[in-house]
Design a protein around this motif. Sequence first.
Motif, PDB file in Angstrom:
ATOM      1  N   ASP A 182       0.852  51.556   6.562  1.00 37.42           N
ATOM      2  CA  ASP A 182      -0.739  51.690   6.679  1.00 37.42           C
ATOM      3  C   ASP A 182      -1.203  51.559   5.142  1.00 37.42           C
ATOM      4  OD1 ASP A 182      -1.180  51.723   9.306  1.00 37.42           O
ATOM      5  OD2 ASP A 182      -0.927  54.082   9.359  1.00 37.42           O
ATOM      6  N   LYS A 187       2.782  47.241  13.483  1.00 32.55           N
ATOM      7  CA  LYS A 187       2.704  48.868  13.773  1.00 32.55           C
ATOM      8  C   LYS A 187       2.870  49.112  15.135  1.00 32.55           C
ATOM      9  CE  LYS A 187      -1.164  50.544  11.778  1.00 32.55           C
ATOM     10  NZ  LYS A 187      -2.472  50.230  11.229  1.00 32.55           N
ATOM     11  N   ASP A 188       2.384  48.283  16.177  1.00 34.33           N
ATOM     12  CA  ASP A 188       2.383  48.426  17.473  1.00 34.33           C
ATOM     13  C   ASP A 188       4.091  48.303  17.883  1.00 34.33           C
ATOM     14  OD1 ASP A 188      -0.230  48.684  17.906  1.00 34.33           O
ATOM     15  OD2 ASP A 188      -0.348  46.699  19.049  1.00 34.33           O
ATOM     16  N   GLU A 195      -0.122  42.567  11.361  1.00 32.31           N
ATOM     17  CA  GLU A 195      -0.408  43.956  11.094  1.00 32.31           C
ATOM     18  C   GLU A 195      -0.210  44.705  12.256  1.00 32.31           C
ATOM     19  OE1 GLU A 195      -3.579  46.994   9.108  1.00 32.31           O
ATOM     20  OE2 GLU A 195      -3.680  45.048   8.609  1.00 32.31           O
ATOM     21  N   LYS A 196      -1.433  44.377  13.203  1.00 31.53           N
ATOM     22  CA  LYS A 196      -1.167  45.218  14.427  1.00 31.53           C
ATOM     23  C   LYS A 196       0.187  45.234  15.409  1.00 31.53           C
ATOM     24  CE  LYS A 196      -4.038  45.780  18.623  1.00 31.53           C
ATOM     25  NZ  LYS A 196      -2.978  46.788  19.336  1.00 31.53           N
ATOM     26  N   GLY A 197       0.423  44.008  15.357  1.00 31.41           N
ATOM     27  CA  GLY A 197       1.991  43.679  16.049  1.00 31.41           C
ATOM     28  C   GLY A 197       3.186  44.390  15.564  1.00 31.41           C
ATOM     29  N   LYS A 224      -4.295  40.049  10.517  1.00 25.92           N
ATOM     30  CA  LYS A 224      -4.625  41.324  11.212  1.00 25.92           C
ATOM     31  C   LYS A 224      -3.689  41.274  12.470  1.00 25.92           C
ATOM     32  CE  LYS A 224      -9.261  41.694   9.356  1.00 25.92           C
ATOM     33  NZ  LYS A 224     -10.749  41.506   9.717  1.00 25.92           N
ATOM     34  N   MET A 225      -3.358  40.282  13.077  1.00 24.07           N
ATOM     35  CA  MET A 225      -2.627  40.274  14.347  1.00 24.07           C
ATOM     36  C   MET A 225      -0.936  40.562  13.964  1.00 24.07           C
ATOM     37  SD  MET A 225      -3.988  36.887  16.371  1.00 24.07           S
ATOM     38  CE  MET A 225      -2.414  36.312  16.275  1.00 24.07           C
ATOM     39  N   ASP A 264       5.584  51.746  16.665  1.00 29.19           N
ATOM     40  CA  ASP A 264       5.218  52.698  17.461  1.00 29.19           C
ATOM     41  C   ASP A 264       5.908  52.652  18.646  1.00 29.19           C
ATOM     42  OD1 ASP A 264       3.419  54.208  15.613  1.00 29.19           O
ATOM     43  OD2 ASP A 264       1.579  52.767  16.316  1.00 29.19           O
TER      44      ASP A 264
END
Length: 75
Positions: free
Chosen positions: A61, A19-20, A15-17, A12-13, A23
């Motif tokens: 995603d 995508k961030d 994945e978020k990293g 999860k970390m 972006d």
Amino acid sequence: MKELKKIINNKKMIEKGIKDQLDSVASTLQMIQQSDECTDEIEKILFNQIGVLIFTIEELDNYFDLFNKFEISIS
């Protein structure tokens, strides 16, 4: 079981990293594209690159959603 939770939290970390960061890159390219100093030729290139980044984020995603569904089904 603790090891599985650790792997899930790390995923999860990550994945978020990812995508961030994508972006952030897209936002930076948009700022450059919208600046007065950006030539028409460079603006077209940046437009295409921003599109690729947005497509990549959407595909990630979808991939992460699919992975999460698979992960839930094996739990």
